[in-house]
Design a protein around this motif. Structure first.
Motif, mmCIF file in Angstrom:
data_model
loop_
_atom_site.group_PDB
_atom_site.id
_atom_site.type_symbol
_atom_site.label_atom_id
_atom_site.label_comp_id
_atom_site.label_asym_id
_atom_site.label_seq_id
_atom_site.Cartn_x
_atom_site.Cartn_y
_atom_site.Cartn_z
ATOM 1 N N ILE A 1 0.817 -1.221 0.000
ATOM 2 C CA ILE A 1 0.000 0.000 0.000
ATOM 3 C C ILE A 1 0.850 1.270 0.000
ATOM 4 N N GLU A 2 2.160 1.104 0.166
ATOM 5 C CA GLU A 2 3.082 2.236 0.283
ATOM 6 C C GLU A 2 2.879 3.317 -0.777
ATOM 7 N N HIS A 3 2.736 2.897 -2.006
ATOM 8 C CA HIS A 3 2.668 3.852 -3.115
ATOM 9 C C HIS A 3 1.250 4.092 -3.606
ATOM 10 N N GLU A 4 0.292 3.580 -2.875
ATOM 11 C CA GLU A 4 -1.115 3.783 -3.234
ATOM 12 C C GLU A 4 -1.666 4.998 -2.500
ATOM 13 N N GLN A 5 -2.566 5.698 -3.158
ATOM 14 C CA GLN A 5 -3.249 6.808 -2.494
ATOM 15 C C GLN A 5 -4.188 6.257 -1.443
ATOM 16 N N GLU A 6 -4.438 7.074 -0.401
ATOM 17 C CA GLU A 6 -5.407 6.655 0.614
ATOM 18 C C GLU A 6 -6.734 6.388 -0.063
ATOM 19 N N GLY A 7 -7.443 5.420 0.462
ATOM 20 C CA GLY A 7 -8.761 5.117 -0.066
ATOM 21 C C GLY A 7 -8.883 3.667 -0.471
ATOM 22 N N ILE A 8 -9.818 3.428 -1.370
ATOM 23 C CA ILE A 8 -10.170 2.061 -1.741
ATOM 24 C C ILE A 8 -9.004 1.349 -2.416
ATOM 25 N N ARG A 9 -8.122 2.096 -3.060
ATOM 26 C CA ARG A 9 -6.963 1.460 -3.710
ATOM 27 C C ARG A 9 -6.054 0.809 -2.665
ATOM 28 N N ARG A 10 -5.932 1.445 -1.496
ATOM 29 C CA ARG A 10 -5.131 0.844 -0.422
ATOM 30 C C ARG A 10 -5.829 -0.387 0.139
ATOM 31 N N VAL A 11 -7.134 -0.325 0.263
ATOM 32 C CA VAL A 11 -7.891 -1.486 0.758
ATOM 33 C C VAL A 11 -7.664 -2.661 -0.192
ATOM 34 N N ARG A 12 -7.817 -2.410 -1.478
ATOM 35 C CA ARG A 12 -7.636 -3.462 -2.480
ATOM 36 C C ARG A 12 -6.199 -4.004 -2.444
ATOM 37 N N ALA A 13 -5.219 -3.106 -2.421
ATOM 38 C CA ALA A 13 -3.810 -3.530 -2.404
ATOM 39 C C ALA A 13 -3.497 -4.363 -1.159
ATOM 40 N N ALA A 14 -4.056 -3.971 -0.018
ATOM 41 C CA ALA A 14 -3.815 -4.713 1.232
ATOM 42 C C ALA A 14 -4.413 -6.118 1.145
ATOM 43 N N LEU A 15 -5.624 -6.224 0.616
ATOM 44 C CA LEU A 15 -6.256 -7.538 0.478
ATOM 45 C C LEU A 15 -5.485 -8.420 -0.494
ATOM 46 N N GLU A 16 -5.078 -7.846 -1.612
ATOM 47 C CA GLU A 16 -4.309 -8.613 -2.589
ATOM 48 C C GLU A 16 -3.009 -9.118 -1.972
ATOM 49 N N ALA A 17 -2.307 -8.239 -1.256
ATOM 50 C CA ALA A 17 -1.035 -8.628 -0.638
ATOM 51 C C ALA A 17 -1.245 -9.727 0.396
ATOM 52 N N CYS A 18 -2.304 -9.616 1.163
ATOM 53 C CA CYS A 18 -2.610 -10.630 2.177
ATOM 54 C C CYS A 18 -2.828 -11.990 1.520
ATOM 55 N N LEU A 19 -3.686 -12.031 0.526
ATOM 56 C CA LEU A 19 -4.001 -13.297 -0.131
ATOM 57 C C LEU A 19 -2.797 -13.849 -0.882
ATOM 58 N N GLN A 20 -2.025 -12.984 -1.535
ATOM 59 C CA GLN A 20 -0.840 -13.445 -2.253
ATOM 60 C C GLN A 20 0.209 -13.993 -1.288
ATOM 61 N N THR A 21 0.346 -13.371 -0.126
ATOM 62 C CA THR A 21 1.326 -13.832 0.862
ATOM 63 C C THR A 21 0.934 -15.205 1.393
ATOM 64 N N PHE A 22 -0.347 -15.392 1.706
ATOM 65 C CA PHE A 22 -0.796 -16.721 2.126
ATOM 66 C C PHE A 22 -0.531 -17.731 1.017
ATOM 67 N N GLY A 23 -0.762 -17.321 -0.225
ATOM 68 C CA GLY A 23 -0.537 -18.215 -1.354
ATOM 69 C C GLY A 23 0.914 -18.604 -1.530
ATOM 70 N N LYS A 24 1.802 -17.670 -1.285
ATOM 71 C CA LYS A 24 3.235 -17.918 -1.485
ATOM 72 C C LYS A 24 3.858 -18.696 -0.333
ATOM 73 N N TYR A 25 3.335 -18.503 0.871
ATOM 74 C CA TYR A 25 3.936 -19.099 2.060
ATOM 75 C C TYR A 25 2.984 -20.087 2.719
ATOM 76 N N ARG A 26 2.764 -21.188 2.035
ATOM 77 C CA ARG A 26 1.771 -22.155 2.495
ATOM 78 C C ARG A 26 2.166 -22.819 3.813
ATOM 79 N N LEU A 27 3.443 -23.174 4.007
ATOM 80 C CA LEU A 27 3.843 -23.839 5.247
ATOM 81 C C LEU A 27 3.617 -22.958 6.477
ATOM 82 N N PRO A 28 4.081 -21.702 6.465
ATOM 83 C CA PRO A 28 3.801 -20.872 7.640
ATOM 84 C C PRO A 28 2.304 -20.612 7.815
ATOM 85 N N ALA A 29 1.579 -20.495 6.708
ATOM 86 C CA ALA A 29 0.134 -20.296 6.801
ATOM 87 C C ALA A 29 -0.510 -21.494 7.482
#
Length: 195
Positions: free
Chosen positions: A73-101
């Protein structure tokens, strides 16, 4: 200092691997010592017991997840774009790191009050993070006012439910989760824009 840090990291890496394969109860510290190429005393130098070692892994994954979200979200403007970026990052991180998840979401379940308190602490931490981004989106006019505290916990529940299924079965794939869940979550706060 680097040697101490490297030993700690080796122990955590070995613990992650063995806990993920054998589960918490069946993992022996001797196995972690052997895989990390350290002694049992070396483990105790960093972690007073197996429980604290496990909790350190849970914290390590939560820190990684939060770091990925903040970076997204660092380079995203405040608002819905940050919400979307945060959700995407969360889901992608779970996807990439299955063992820790798997450790965080599955192994910690049913391991007693200490583990449940840790899971609750992490759940609260991420719900507050989601709430922050929702509040920002409301403040800049991207969303109508909603009870962001309740919504953030509802989102955590939805994410948790889908990711748990994926951790157990490998389905649905992370891309399918992202493509289907993200629009549903955004619609739940009145944002219908195409994702």
């Amino acid at each position: 200092m680097d040697d101490t840090r490297n030993a700690r990291e080796r122990i955590l890496d070995a613990a992650l691997n063995i806990f993920s394969i054998k589960g918490y109860h069946d993992t022996k510290l001797d196995e972690i010592a052997e895989e990390s190429q350290t002694s049992k005393g070396g483990i105790y130098f960093h972690f007073p017991n197996k429980e604290r070692l496990f909790l350190a892994l849970v914290d390590q994954f939560a820190d990684l997840l939060e770091r990925r979200i903040v970076e997204a979200i660092e380079h995203e403007q405040e608002g819905i774009r940050r919400v979307r970026a945060a959700l995407e990052a969360c889901l992608q991180t779970f996807g990439k790191y299955r063992l820790p998840a798997k450790l965080l979401l599955v192994q910690a379940v049913g391991l007693g009050a200490t583990f449940e308190n840790k899971r609750m602490e992490i759940n609260d931490r991420f719900a507050r993070l989601i709430q922050t981004y929702l509040d920002e989106a409301i403040a800049v006019g991207d969303l109508e006012p909603v009870d962001t505290e309740i919504v953030s916990y509802a989102w955590m529940g939805a994410i948790y439910g889908i990711v748990i299924r994926w951790v157990y079965t490998g389905e649905p794939t992370p891309d399918r989760i992202l493509d289907a869940l993200l629009p549903v979550l955004l619609k739940s706060v009145g944002h219908d824009e195409k994702v």
